[in-house]
Design an enzyme around this catalytic site. Sequence first.
Site, PDB file in Angstrom:
ATOM      1  N   GLU A 215       0.844  -1.193   0.133  1.00  0.00           N
ATOM      2  CA  GLU A 215       0.161  -0.131  -0.032  1.00  0.00           C
ATOM      3  C   GLU A 215       0.918   1.261  -0.084  1.00  0.00           C
ATOM      4  OE1 GLU A 215      -3.913  -0.637   2.492  1.00  0.00           O
ATOM      5  OE2 GLU A 215      -2.106  -1.457   3.550  1.00  0.00           O
ATOM      6  N   HIS A 239      -6.418 -11.758   5.132  1.00  0.00           N
ATOM      7  CA  HIS A 239      -6.346 -11.522   3.606  1.00  0.00           C
ATOM      8  C   HIS A 239      -5.244 -12.440   2.942  1.00  0.00           C
ATOM      9  CE1 HIS A 239      -9.132  -8.190   4.107  1.00  0.00           C
ATOM     10  NE2 HIS A 239      -8.172  -7.477   4.574  1.00  0.00           N
TER      11      HIS A 239
END
Length: 482
Positions: A215, A239
Amino acid sequence: MVSRVIPVEDFDLVIFGATGDLAHRKILPGLYRRFIAGQIPETAQIIGAARTRQDDATFREQVRAAVAEFGGVAADEPQLDAFLSLIGYVPIDATGEGGWSELKSRVRPGAVHAFYFSVAPSLFGDIAQRLAGHGIADANSRIVVEKPFGRDLESARALNATLAQHFTEEQIYRIDHYLGKETVQNLMAVRFANILFEPLWKAEYVDHVQITVAETVGVAGRGSYYDKSGAIRDMVQNHMMQLLCLIAMEPPYHFDPNAVRDEKLKVIRALEPVGPDDIVRGQYQANGDGTSYIEDAENPDSRTESYVAMKVRIANWRWQGTPFYLRTGKKLRARTSEIAITFKEPPHSIFDEGVPKADQLVIRLQPNEGMNLKVMIKEPGPGGMRLVQVPLDMTFAEALGADGADVPDAYERLIMDVIRGNQTLFMRGDEVEAAWAWTDPIIQAWENGKARPEPYDAGSSGPEEALRLLHRDNRRWREIRA
Ligand code: NAP
């Protein structure tokens, strides 16, 4: 190629936390997109619930604004008005008794009932208990719960036990929105609907696997929340674990919720513990005029990791000797999520000029969901037999629709699956607990120690130490780029 839309049954969806960020950015715009795609019946009801006292009309205007901002499609006024006519609102404090009778009077017998808990997990028990106690939920109702599902094994067990007092496992839909991504499901299609890959999908032919979730954003704005969590809890336990499972699992006997989840659970149970030499934690530091992690977290002594890289081994026959390298971090040089499967090099080269490089299958989750198979071919031209590696690229937006509008957002798909009663892409309670059982000792060992995370510059690829994790195995991370 235009995707086929099959309308779902008539439903009443109640969104607890309807005034919140998730509802506004994802759930409500996602429902609008499904509505204009023709998947939501015109008789369906979407009822918002939260403490804010407001009427249907005021909430509808909020939804109109949310769709305009986050809908991702040009708002068509007649269609938007038709969608807003499905929307209602009931003020409810999850911890009190007011509002539940009104909610009960609005929910229609005969329709599918789904209750989306888009609120803090501390409220899950209150809502579940009152839905059951006021006779609003019945044996056919479904509840949808958001992450985080616990912060360790003990709290996840407690949460499962609380929900189990009022709902069966078949009624509980634990969302991991990664599972709703088109590419993630395509991973299963590629593996189990083709003969090409599955025979090679094992340690004998796969050198290693890299899973990257990078990110560019930091934690500013939610630093105090994140500081109690960190990258392992926030990304790895849920995730990345789900992605790892889908790559590593055995073929389920059927594409059926429990068959798929049984196979994922076996993978989690086969994960070896991760020792201190196989994990690197990092924390971003300011670079230029940006802020550092400890400034964003407002905690100068923070040892919380904003980056983690680890080498994971799966103790079963299929994956003996094939490491899975996982890395995720904030404020990295690009926003990208991908899985890269690097195959082994051919055992013998017949060519004089250049050794063939290993084939690589790259599955991109974002941006530009798609797949890319890197294979060796002959370099074009008359200059002899020279080899070059080229990508066979498939970007789903291009392959499936002119502008990608046919590729639904993960939330859209998952909410429609809830209405359809299909749990395949949701985590089962035992899966979540097994994931925490593996993660807990990694977190505990760190919390018991005194080491600090390795610093890395904002905008870089992460800490130097993480490079060494692969170098010592004579491998390299793939470059992080959008
Ligand atoms: P948020 O913006 O803080 O919204 C929380 C919602 O809960 C608001 O609608 C709030 O409305 C409502 N609420 C708070 N206390 C309540 C109570 N006692 N009774 C009834 N409603 C109450 O949070 P969020 O970001 O939307 O997140 C919601 C959930 O999704 C959390 O579990 C979060 O971890 C999870 N999640 C969020 C994201 C995301 O991108 N935002 C991503 C993944 C998971 P009132 O103040 O009007 O009551």
